[in-house]
Design an enzyme around this catalytic site. Structure first.
Site: not given
Ligand code: G3P
Length: 216
Positions: A56, A82-84
């Site tokens: 996400a 967590v997508k960064l």
């Protein structure tokens, strides 16, 4: 090689999850927007459909904002990754969230040096975009091979999550190059099983069985 589905369409995910061949899901803001549903609601539902990581993505672009959004996303479910984005701010946020025990997928990777930085920042996954490199006449698969060699040279355990996969041939080449994960749209996953000789052969077997009255 693990298979992730690259979509926020829960109907497609549920259907593919039933095959037992799906190890996780990736989403991005464009895919969430396409679903037309509230962000947290759709991520929570997807997390219940697959046991593996569900990426996400944050929308903040500064480290503080990314960390705060990342913490919020990580609270949705245990299997959220967590997508960064691969920027300096993203790398700093990656270090903070990874140190807190959150799995981070660093996305929008287009070079081996970017992948090296993500591994040093503690990323669980690096997402090199193959199709978008091919689009600009750069060999996306060469990037996968380069990252594989670099990660193996230094025993980084960051997983190579090949993304922006557009064709079944991309999947085969990723497997040959040693990508840990391929994330694919549902249409590409479904196309992997297709072969005209399989269809032709099955048709002939069934016709012969019918003629001979074979029953199992
Ligand atoms: O996983 C990244 C993917 O969603 C991007 O794919 O086809 O838009 O380059 P594409």
């Amino acid at each position: 090689m693990k298979f992730f589905v690259d979509t926020a369409d829960t109907k497609d995910i549920a259907e593919l999850a039933e095959t037992g061949l799906i190890d996780g899901v990736t989403t991005n803001p464009s895919l969430i927007a396409k679903s037309g549903r509230p962000f947290a609601e759709v991520i929570k539902e997807i997390c219940g459909l697959v046991p593996g990581p569900v990426s996400a993505e944050v929308v903040a672009i500064d480290t503080e904002g990314m960390v705060s959004e990342g913490r919020k996303l990580a609270r949705i479910a245990e299997n959220v990754a967590v997508k960064l984005p691969l920027t300096w701010d993203g790398l700093k946020a990656c270090r903070t969230l990874s140190d807190e025990g959150t799995a981070v997928n660093v996305t929008l990777c287009f070079s081996a040096n970017q992948a090296l930085l993500a591994a040093k920042a503690g990323a669980a996954f690096i997402s090199p975009f193959i199709g978008r490199l091919d689009d600009i006449n750069v060999d996306g698969m060469e990037l996968i091979s380069d990252i594989r060699q670099i990660y193996d040279n230094y025993l980084f355990d960051t997983e190579i999550l090949a993304a922006s996969i557009r064709t079944p041939n991309h999947v085969k080449l990723c497997a040959l190059a040693g990508a840990d994960v391929a994330t694919m749209p549902p249409s590409v996953i479904k196309a992997l099983a297709n072969h005209p000789l399989t269809d032709k052969g099955l048709e002939a077997f069934l016709a012969d069985a019918k003629k001979a009255g074979i029953k199992v």
